[in-house]
Design a protein around this motif. Sequence first.
Motif, short mmCIF file in Angstrom:
data_model
loop_
_atom_site.label_atom_id
_atom_site.label_comp_id
_atom_site.label_asym_id
_atom_site.label_seq_id
_atom_site.Cartn_x
_atom_site.Cartn_y
_atom_site.Cartn_z
N ARG A 37 16.03 1.55 -0.95
CA ARG A 37 15.73 1.89 -2.25
C ARG A 37 14.08 1.99 -2.39
NH1 ARG A 37 14.83 -0.05 -7.24
NH2 ARG A 37 15.53 1.07 -8.91
N ARG A 38 13.59 0.57 -2.27
CA ARG A 38 12.12 0.52 -2.41
C ARG A 38 11.27 1.28 -1.42
NH1 ARG A 38 11.78 -6.08 -1.94
NH2 ARG A 38 13.82 -5.77 -0.80
N THR A 39 11.72 1.41 -0.21
CA THR A 39 11.08 2.36 0.83
C THR A 39 10.81 3.66 0.16
OG1 THR A 39 11.73 0.99 2.52
CG2 THR A 39 10.83 3.04 3.07
N GLY A 40 12.17 4.01 -0.46
CA GLY A 40 12.14 5.52 -0.92
C GLY A 40 11.08 5.69 -2.03
N PHE A 41 10.83 4.77 -2.98
CA PHE A 41 9.95 4.84 -3.49
C PHE A 41 8.48 5.02 -3.29
CE2 PHE A 41 13.27 3.33 -6.87
CZ PHE A 41 13.12 4.48 -7.62
N GLY A 42 8.52 4.44 -2.13
CA GLY A 42 7.11 4.36 -1.22
C GLY A 42 6.97 5.84 -0.54
N VAL A 43 7.98 6.62 -0.20
CA VAL A 43 8.03 7.72 0.23
C VAL A 43 7.60 8.63 -0.76
CG1 VAL A 43 9.56 9.48 1.15
CG2 VAL A 43 9.91 7.36 1.99
N LEU A 44 8.11 8.52 -1.90
CA LEU A 44 7.84 9.43 -2.78
C LEU A 44 6.44 9.50 -3.29
CD1 LEU A 44 8.73 11.51 -5.40
CD2 LEU A 44 9.32 9.16 -6.64
N TRP A 45 5.72 8.02 -3.66
CA TRP A 45 4.45 8.13 -3.96
C TRP A 45 3.66 8.53 -2.74
CZ3 TRP A 45 3.30 8.04 -8.62
CH2 TRP A 45 4.14 7.52 -9.56
N ALA A 46 3.84 8.26 -1.68
CA ALA A 46 3.04 8.90 -0.49
C ALA A 46 2.88 10.14 -0.56
CB ALA A 46 3.55 8.15 0.98
N LEU A 47 4.05 11.06 -0.44
CA LEU A 47 4.23 12.39 -0.50
C LEU A 47 3.49 13.07 -1.81
CD1 LEU A 47 7.54 12.97 1.28
CD2 LEU A 47 5.41 12.63 2.29
N LEU A 48 3.65 12.59 -3.26
CA LEU A 48 2.86 13.11 -3.95
C LEU A 48 1.38 12.87 -3.78
CD1 LEU A 48 5.21 11.68 -6.98
CD2 LEU A 48 4.72 14.07 -6.38
N THR A 49 1.15 11.67 -3.24
CA THR A 49 -0.39 11.52 -2.98
C THR A 49 -1.00 12.66 -1.67
OG1 THR A 49 -0.30 9.26 -3.35
CG2 THR A 49 -2.06 9.93 -1.86
N HIS A 50 -0.04 12.78 -1.02
CA HIS A 50 -0.32 13.96 0.01
C HIS A 50 -0.58 15.23 -0.72
CE1 HIS A 50 0.19 16.58 3.35
NE2 HIS A 50 1.12 17.15 2.79
N ALA A 51 0.44 15.61 -1.52
CA ALA A 51 0.31 17.14 -2.16
C ALA A 51 -0.98 17.07 -2.88
CB ALA A 51 1.61 17.25 -3.00
N VAL A 52 -1.33 16.11 -3.73
CA VAL A 52 -2.39 16.07 -4.72
C VAL A 52 -3.57 16.04 -4.15
CG1 VAL A 52 -3.45 14.85 -6.62
CG2 VAL A 52 -1.14 15.19 -6.63
N PHE A 53 -3.81 15.33 -3.12
CA PHE A 53 -5.02 15.10 -2.22
C PHE A 53 -5.29 16.45 -1.39
CE2 PHE A 53 -6.42 10.41 -2.08
CZ PHE A 53 -6.09 10.36 -3.19
N ILE A 54 -4.28 17.12 -0.80
CA ILE A 54 -4.60 18.19 0.06
C ILE A 54 -4.73 19.34 -0.94
CG2 ILE A 54 -3.15 19.97 1.20
CD1 ILE A 54 -4.08 17.69 3.09
N THR A 55 -4.34 19.47 -2.02
CA THR A 55 -4.55 20.55 -3.07
C THR A 55 -5.79 20.49 -3.51
OG1 THR A 55 -2.13 20.61 -3.58
CG2 THR A 55 -4.03 21.79 -5.17
N PHE A 56 -6.23 19.17 -4.04
CA PHE A 56 -7.60 18.89 -4.50
C PHE A 56 -8.75 19.24 -3.53
CE2 PHE A 56 -5.30 17.85 -8.24
CZ PHE A 56 -6.18 18.02 -9.25
N GLY A 57 -8.26 18.76 -2.42
CA GLY A 57 -9.21 18.95 -1.27
C GLY A 57 -9.52 20.10 -0.84
N TYR A 58 -8.71 20.85 -0.70
CA TYR A 58 -8.78 22.38 -0.40
C TYR A 58 -9.57 23.29 -1.74
CZ TYR A 58 -6.72 22.54 4.00
OH TYR A 58 -6.22 22.35 5.27
#
Length: 445
Positions: free
Chosen positions: A91-112
């Motif tokens: 469960r704790r790892t799952g929230f780590g996955v969620l925040w990592a993938l949200l970070t991925h989406a936001v940073f990629i979008t703003f980076g491009y």
Amino acid sequence: MTTLQTRPAPPTAIRPRVMARSGLHILLIANAATVGWFFAQAGFASNTLIVLGRLAGLYGALLMAFQLLLVARLPWLDRRIGMDRLTSWHRRTGFGVLWALLTHAVFITFGYAEASSLDPVNQLVNLAETTEGVLRAAVALGLIVLVGAVSARWARRRLAYETWHFIHLYTYVAVVLAFTHQVSVGTTFTSSQAARTYWYTVWGLALSAVFLGRLALPLWRNLRHRLRVSAVVPESDDVVSVYVTGRDLDRLPAQAGQFFLWRFLTRDRWWQANPFSLSAAPDGRTLRLTAKAAGDGSAALRRLKVGTRVFAEGPYGAFTTLHRTRPDAVLIAGGVGVTPIRALLEDLDGHAVVIYRVATDRDAVLYDELCDLALAKGAELHLVTGPIVPDRLAPRELARLVPDIDERDIFLCGPPAMMAAVLRSLADLGVPKRQIHFERFSLAG
């Protein structure tokens, strides 16, 4: 009731839980280092946001694969760590996955967006329309957000297990969508065949572990043992014991203190699994569970007919003698939590003190069996009755009942509030954590 016995020497090997936990940490760190190395080998984009976004996506996916391993219910891990702890880590790892993938989406979008003339929203739409796999990744992220939302404590308490579990299955859809997105457009994998091979291996092993532990092994064991109800014995007005027999039960690797997820294949209950501990040590011929009517599933046990087919997943749990650290033990039970304690008493060597906490004498399920076992094994048995408040198992009372409690292993099972109170008392008495063994028996994702 107390007789002297020859005390077994305490184990000197590395504790099984420490070994398994260290192994998982080493596995995760080694793979994180490998991912970082392949990422660096692929080269860096000129835009810092894109670099950080890609790295966050890689580590989010690695954590997702690690999540699958944690809930694969592999016997070696489960016996050493326990389903409750593995599920908590999942469960704790799952929230780590969620925040990592949200970070991925936001940073990629703003980076491009930074590298183009588009605003972030239009940039995201453009990426979804023009880049292979981005739309799949967006759907995967949406599913992971949904699963994360229903896994939050406030939502989990309000959902039936079956509803939560059905929604949770969409995680596997997200896994497929995210994986195909990564291997098709991720620069780490498009630029290196070795990296692609490594990534396929990681995910192949993670998914194979889930298939083996949660599907293949339970199916094989049930086909082999062909379990059936052999007797249904009321223990009190609201407690019943169910005896289960089958073929070659001496080859079923069950231990006292463990539990199964039981499905009784009746017309109205075949779809419902309930976690019940063994209430007697396995003898190679019969398995016994004892349950209190706390819901529709457990209340229906009294109406089971002899001969009913049973599908049992397990055995599960690390609440066993495998984790002994001291020659003597204290077994503390509350209410129907006495079931694994009673089985453990049957299996334990060395001197044992059993403390059974109930509100009234009538609530003392299996008490006659405990008395007989205590007499046969030279154990001390204390029945502690009275209102839950004030706490009858406060530090002073425990020290009175067991003066050398800090020199013994403690096995604890009971209602959550009672267990929390006893754990506080043990901490106040200075009992080392490595000597305290408990497990929260519940269905787990």
